[in-house]
Design an enzyme around this catalytic site. Structure first.
Site, short mmCIF file in Angstrom:
data_model
loop_
_atom_site.label_atom_id
_atom_site.label_comp_id
_atom_site.label_asym_id
_atom_site.label_seq_id
_atom_site.Cartn_x
_atom_site.Cartn_y
_atom_site.Cartn_z
NE ARG A 158 -3.48 -2.40 2.68
CZ ARG A 158 -4.20 -2.70 3.76
NH1 ARG A 158 -4.13 -1.92 4.84
NH2 ARG A 158 -4.96 -3.78 3.78
CG ASP A 184 2.28 6.14 2.58
OD1 ASP A 184 1.31 5.40 2.79
OD2 ASP A 184 3.22 6.29 3.39
CE1 TYR A 202 8.16 1.25 -1.26
CE2 TYR A 202 8.69 -0.71 0.01
CZ TYR A 202 7.76 0.15 -0.53
OH TYR A 202 6.42 -0.10 -0.35
NE ARG A 216 7.50 9.91 2.46
CZ ARG A 216 6.26 10.42 2.60
NH1 ARG A 216 5.20 9.63 2.46
NH2 ARG A 216 6.10 11.69 2.89
#
Length: 249
Positions: free
Chosen positions: A49, A51, A110, A195
């Protein structure tokens, strides 16, 4: 019958993957497009999911249909013709009926991309960061992530997760032609985790935080001790891994 859907997208114009009221999302656009082409409503469940504003070079999802899909290549072409230009379907694969795109994933990777100078060709696709960074210290701090499994300190608060345990396989910064890129791989990630890690490592790189302080933040399990999240524009979901021989009929 269950199908896996492979896609990629530029997340700039969307409020993340998951459907929500009065905001455009990746999931909503996919379900609309498939509904138009297949002439039936369906629910599409994503493997991750992402962002708002986060991009995906590789994302997977699954959905169920009562009958086998005809001519997948033609179907993909039709779906892409009604999707926004910022979303593209790449592949459709028939899998076992009980396989879940999120829970069957073995790992996710990522990247967080930083450029040192403003670049009109990378607007919303990288974080422009001008302060001088000590990349060696950032990598020393990043290595500490591999020694721990509880990352509550980097998770958004008030989430509905049952555990903050993640197994990180690698985490490092790599110089690029235009700046630096953070690479990280784990079996799972918490909401906002990458992040928050990047934002905190940037504090190390600027000399505002020591490597020892970075480790103490991990040990504290307190989100308030970590730095603010890095902007969404630099974050890319780049890989979702599966044991495909266990998924296929």
């Amino acid at each position: 019958m269950r199908y896996f859907l492979e896609l990629n997208y530029r997340g700039t114009d969307f409020h993340g993957w998951q459907k929500q009221p009065n905001a455009p999302t990746i999931q909503e656009e996919l379900e609309r497009a498939f509904g138009v082409i297949l002439r039936q409503p369906l629910e599409i469940i994503g493997s991750s999911r992402t962002d708002a504003g986060v991009h995906a070079e590789q994302q997977f999802a699954h959905f169920d249909v009562p009958e086998p899909l005809p001519a997948p290549d033609r179907l993909i072409h039709g779906i892409n013709s009604v999707l926004p230009n910022s979303i593209a379907v790449k592949n459709l694969t028939l899998v076992k009926d009980d396989v879940h795109s999120r829970f069957a994933a073995t790992h996710r990777c990522y990247q967080y991309r930083i450029v040192y100078q403003r670049n009109p060709f990378l607007v919303d696709l990288a974080h422009t960061y001008r302060p001088i960074l000590d990349v060696q210290k950032m990598n020393e701090a990043a290595k500490l992530l591999l020694q721990y499994e509880d990352f509550e300190c980097f998770s958004k608060i008030h989430t509905d997760v049952k555990t903050f345990i993640c197994q990180i396989a690698f985490a490092y910064w790599e110089p690029t032609a235009l700046g630096i890129t953070f690479h990280i791989k784990a079996n799972r990630f918490l909401r906002g985790m990458v992040r928050a890690i990047v934002g905190t490592l940037l504090e190390v790189g600027r000399g505002r935080m020591s490597i020892e302080q970075f480790e103490q933040i991990i040990i504290s399990k307190n989100r308030k001790n970590a730095a603010a999240q890095a902007p969404a524009c630099g974050l890319f979901l780049t890989e979702v891994g599966y044991e495909w021989n266990e998924l296929l009929n």
